[in-house]
Design an enzyme around this catalytic site. Sequence first.
Site, PDB file in Angstrom:
ATOM      1  N   HIS A   1       3.185  -0.927   4.113  1.00  0.00           N
ATOM      2  CA  HIS A   1       4.496  -0.340   4.411  1.00  0.00           C
ATOM      3  C   HIS A   1       4.348   1.116   4.808  1.00  0.00           C
ATOM      4  O   HIS A   1       3.282   1.714   4.627  1.00  0.00           O
ATOM      5  CB  HIS A   1       5.466  -0.488   3.223  1.00  0.00           C
ATOM      6  CG  HIS A   1       5.104   0.280   1.986  1.00  0.00           C
ATOM      7  ND1 HIS A   1       4.369  -0.252   0.963  1.00  0.00           N
ATOM      8  CD2 HIS A   1       5.402   1.547   1.604  1.00  0.00           C
ATOM      9  CE1 HIS A   1       4.230   0.656   0.000  1.00  0.00           C
ATOM     10  NE2 HIS A   1       4.840   1.758   0.366  1.00  0.00           N
TER      11      HIS A   1
ATOM     12  N   GLU B   1       9.971   1.818   3.438  1.00  0.00           N
ATOM     13  CA  GLU B   1      10.423   2.414   2.176  1.00  0.00           C
ATOM     14  C   GLU B   1      11.160   3.702   2.495  1.00  0.00           C
ATOM     15  O   GLU B   1      10.742   4.457   3.380  1.00  0.00           O
ATOM     16  CB  GLU B   1       9.193   2.704   1.306  1.00  0.00           C
ATOM     17  CG  GLU B   1       9.501   3.323  -0.050  1.00  0.00           C
ATOM     18  CD  GLU B   1       8.242   3.569  -0.880  1.00  0.00           C
ATOM     19  OE1 GLU B   1       7.118   3.561  -0.338  1.00  0.00           O
ATOM     20  OE2 GLU B   1       8.389   3.782  -2.108  1.00  0.00           O
TER      21      GLU B   1
END
Length: 134
Positions: A79, A130
């Site tokens: 991520h 995120e």
Amino acid sequence: MIGRLNHVAIAVRDLAAASARYRETLGAHVTVPQALPEHGVTVVFIELPNTKIELLEPLGDGSPIARFLDKNPDGGIHHICYEVDDILAARDRMLAAGARVLGDGEPRIGAHGKPVLFLHPKDFCGTLTELEQV
Ligand code: CO
């Protein structure tokens, strides 16, 4: 709305080996491992002048990165994390735009002790994203 790139996270099978590779081959500063049982990972950070790299190793049964490592046996980028000023405002903006916020939609405390949320990869160019309030 999004600010700086806070970190890029790479999932690894062997955190010690990955840390040694970054430390010895790339000459990077690597932090001490930090176990995050509620996130199912152990992490270290590679501190770069302009951002961080987060190395993630599965911790415990049902780690959220276990399936990723089954599909990516050599490890891989898991991520990316962008900074935001206000995590709740960011969440509401995502939801209003039809983007999916993972989990129950409530921010959790991430590896830096700051509130974080994760956004569905299908809504962000195939990349788990995120958001971290800084
Ligand atoms: Co992260």
